[in-house]
Motif scaffolding. Sequence first.
Motif, PDB file in Angstrom:
ATOM      1  N   ALA A  95      18.540  80.101  96.194  1.00  0.00           N
ATOM      2  CA  ALA A  95      17.561  80.633  95.246  1.00  0.00           C
ATOM      3  C   ALA A  95      18.188  80.842  93.873  1.00  0.00           C
ATOM      4  CB  ALA A  95      16.985  81.950  95.769  1.00  0.00           C
ATOM      5  N   THR A  96      19.452  81.257  93.863  1.00  0.00           N
ATOM      6  CA  THR A  96      20.163  81.448  92.589  1.00  0.00           C
ATOM      7  C   THR A  96      20.372  80.108  91.894  1.00  0.00           C
ATOM      8  OG1 THR A  96      21.310  83.383  93.476  1.00  0.00           O
ATOM      9  CG2 THR A  96      22.266  82.346  91.524  1.00  0.00           C
ATOM     10  N   VAL A  97      20.691  79.067  92.679  1.00  0.00           N
ATOM     11  CA  VAL A  97      20.863  77.729  92.107  1.00  0.00           C
ATOM     12  C   VAL A  97      19.551  77.249  91.493  1.00  0.00           C
ATOM     13  CG1 VAL A  97      21.409  75.323  92.591  1.00  0.00           C
ATOM     14  CG2 VAL A  97      22.709  77.141  93.709  1.00  0.00           C
ATOM     15  N   LYS A  98      18.450  77.466  92.204  1.00  0.00           N
ATOM     16  CA  LYS A  98      17.143  77.064  91.680  1.00  0.00           C
ATOM     17  C   LYS A  98      16.861  77.756  90.354  1.00  0.00           C
ATOM     18  CE  LYS A  98      14.885  76.072  96.108  1.00  0.00           C
ATOM     19  NZ  LYS A  98      13.796  76.467  97.045  1.00  0.00           N
ATOM     20  N   LEU A 132      24.072  66.267  93.570  1.00  0.00           N
ATOM     21  CA  LEU A 132      24.018  67.255  94.640  1.00  0.00           C
ATOM     22  C   LEU A 132      22.671  67.975  94.659  1.00  0.00           C
ATOM     23  CD1 LEU A 132      27.118  66.750  94.433  1.00  0.00           C
ATOM     24  CD2 LEU A 132      27.426  69.149  95.076  1.00  0.00           C
ATOM     25  N   SER A 133      22.224  68.311  95.847  1.00  0.00           N
ATOM     26  CA  SER A 133      21.000  69.095  96.001  1.00  0.00           C
ATOM     27  C   SER A 133      21.307  70.559  95.701  1.00  0.00           C
ATOM     28  CB  SER A 133      20.474  68.970  97.431  1.00  0.00           C
ATOM     29  OG  SER A 133      21.368  69.599  98.345  1.00  0.00           O
ATOM     30  N   ASN A 134      20.244  71.369  95.610  1.00  0.00           N
ATOM     31  CA  ASN A 134      20.443  72.801  95.366  1.00  0.00           C
ATOM     32  C   ASN A 134      21.274  73.443  96.468  1.00  0.00           C
ATOM     33  OD1 ASN A 134      18.968  72.674  93.025  1.00  0.00           O
ATOM     34  ND2 ASN A 134      17.076  73.436  93.929  1.00  0.00           N
ATOM     35  N   ALA A 135      21.023  73.032  97.711  1.00  0.00           N
ATOM     36  CA  ALA A 135      21.765  73.607  98.834  1.00  0.00           C
ATOM     37  C   ALA A 135      23.246  73.250  98.732  1.00  0.00           C
ATOM     38  CB  ALA A 135      21.191  73.116 100.161  1.00  0.00           C
ATOM     39  N   ASP A 136      23.539  71.986  98.388  1.00  0.00           N
ATOM     40  CA  ASP A 136      24.933  71.555  98.272  1.00  0.00           C
ATOM     41  C   ASP A 136      25.631  72.242  97.091  1.00  0.00           C
ATOM     42  OD1 ASP A 136      24.761  69.860 100.453  1.00  0.00           O
ATOM     43  OD2 ASP A 136      24.146  68.146  99.248  1.00  0.00           O
ATOM     44  N   HIS A 179      19.108  78.816  88.207  1.00  0.00           N
ATOM     45  CA  HIS A 179      19.975  78.212  87.192  1.00  0.00           C
ATOM     46  C   HIS A 179      19.441  76.841  86.755  1.00  0.00           C
ATOM     47  CE1 HIS A 179      23.047  81.203  86.960  1.00  0.00           C
ATOM     48  NE2 HIS A 179      23.467  81.066  88.206  1.00  0.00           N
ATOM     49  N   VAL A 180      18.991  76.033  87.717  1.00  0.00           N
ATOM     50  CA  VAL A 180      18.475  74.703  87.381  1.00  0.00           C
ATOM     51  C   VAL A 180      17.253  74.815  86.478  1.00  0.00           C
ATOM     52  CG1 VAL A 180      17.389  72.616  88.295  1.00  0.00           C
ATOM     53  CG2 VAL A 180      19.409  73.558  89.420  1.00  0.00           C
ATOM     54  N   SER A 181      16.360  75.733  86.797  1.00  0.00           N
ATOM     55  CA  SER A 181      15.172  75.936  85.950  1.00  0.00           C
ATOM     56  C   SER A 181      15.583  76.347  84.541  1.00  0.00           C
ATOM     57  CB  SER A 181      14.261  76.999  86.566  1.00  0.00           C
ATOM     58  OG  SER A 181      13.747  76.582  87.803  1.00  0.00           O
ATOM     59  N   ALA A 222      24.193  75.349  74.545  1.00  0.00           N
ATOM     60  CA  ALA A 222      23.213  76.415  74.800  1.00  0.00           C
ATOM     61  C   ALA A 222      23.356  76.996  76.203  1.00  0.00           C
ATOM     62  CB  ALA A 222      21.798  75.869  74.614  1.00  0.00           C
ATOM     63  N   LEU A 223      24.158  76.348  77.072  1.00  0.00           N
ATOM     64  CA  LEU A 223      24.283  76.783  78.453  1.00  0.00           C
ATOM     65  C   LEU A 223      25.428  77.774  78.637  1.00  0.00           C
ATOM     66  CD1 LEU A 223      23.919  73.340  80.287  1.00  0.00           C
ATOM     67  CD2 LEU A 223      22.108  74.913  79.583  1.00  0.00           C
ATOM     68  N   THR A 224      25.283  78.634  79.620  1.00  0.00           N
ATOM     69  CA  THR A 224      26.379  79.520  79.993  1.00  0.00           C
ATOM     70  C   THR A 224      27.415  78.715  80.784  1.00  0.00           C
ATOM     71  OG1 THR A 224      25.397  80.126  82.113  1.00  0.00           O
ATOM     72  CG2 THR A 224      24.746  81.429  80.180  1.00  0.00           C
ATOM     73  N   GLY A 225      28.560  79.310  81.012  1.00  0.00           N
ATOM     74  CA  GLY A 225      29.590  78.633  81.788  1.00  0.00           C
ATOM     75  C   GLY A 225      29.122  78.290  83.183  1.00  0.00           C
TER      76      GLY A 225
END
Length: 222
Positions: free
Chosen positions: A184-187, A170-174, A189-191, A154-157
């Motif tokens: 912010a973009t990583v956050k 890894l943290s969002n920053a890493d 994606h994680v959500s 269900a996930l994108t690449g």
Amino acid sequence: MTIRVLLADDEPLIRAGVKAILATDSEIDVIAEAGDGREAVELARHHRPDIALLDIRMPRLDGLGAAAELRATLPATSVVLLTTFDEDDYVDAAMTHGVDGFLLKAADPRELLIGVRAVAGGAAYLSPRIAQKVIARSGNAAPVVTAARRRIEALTGRERDVLALVGRGLSNADIGRSLFLAEATVKFHVSAILRRLGVDNRVQAAILAYEAGLTRGDSPAS
């Protein structure tokens, strides 16, 4: 920025040892100590720590019960379980209670510091021994691998790239630095990953990453 930690263990000697290890890091401050799970919840509500570091087996209220209460009442406090027990049932139970990390008392002291810092930075952290057990269990159970790979379809690449790094702790920053993305973009994606996978937190997402082979560099078919 100081990482404020609540430490709970029913053995005073263990508490003293863990506190001494944490004290070697000038940015970690143990602000309160508890001898059982009920006291831990009460002190957490009063002090509102960044991280509650909880033993699993404690009187009055065990670590799993305390974790459940803290997740429900203090969502801003991350919960890390610290235990001598690494049986599958404890790990599985911890995952369902939405913990942010799982550490073993028998681990290298440096791992305790790494784990606390990782969780404080917004990452999920599993002791390498726990991660190895998850990987070994997945490798020996084809249905588990197949089910996990179906779920990540269900996930994108890009989301799979992010999930693989979540699985590596890894943290969002890493993750942002690794993938050349804004934090912010990583956050975002994680959500999206948590929502698409139907999981409650990063640890559960990391487990799926292990099971699907993403952390080993496998390339599941889409």
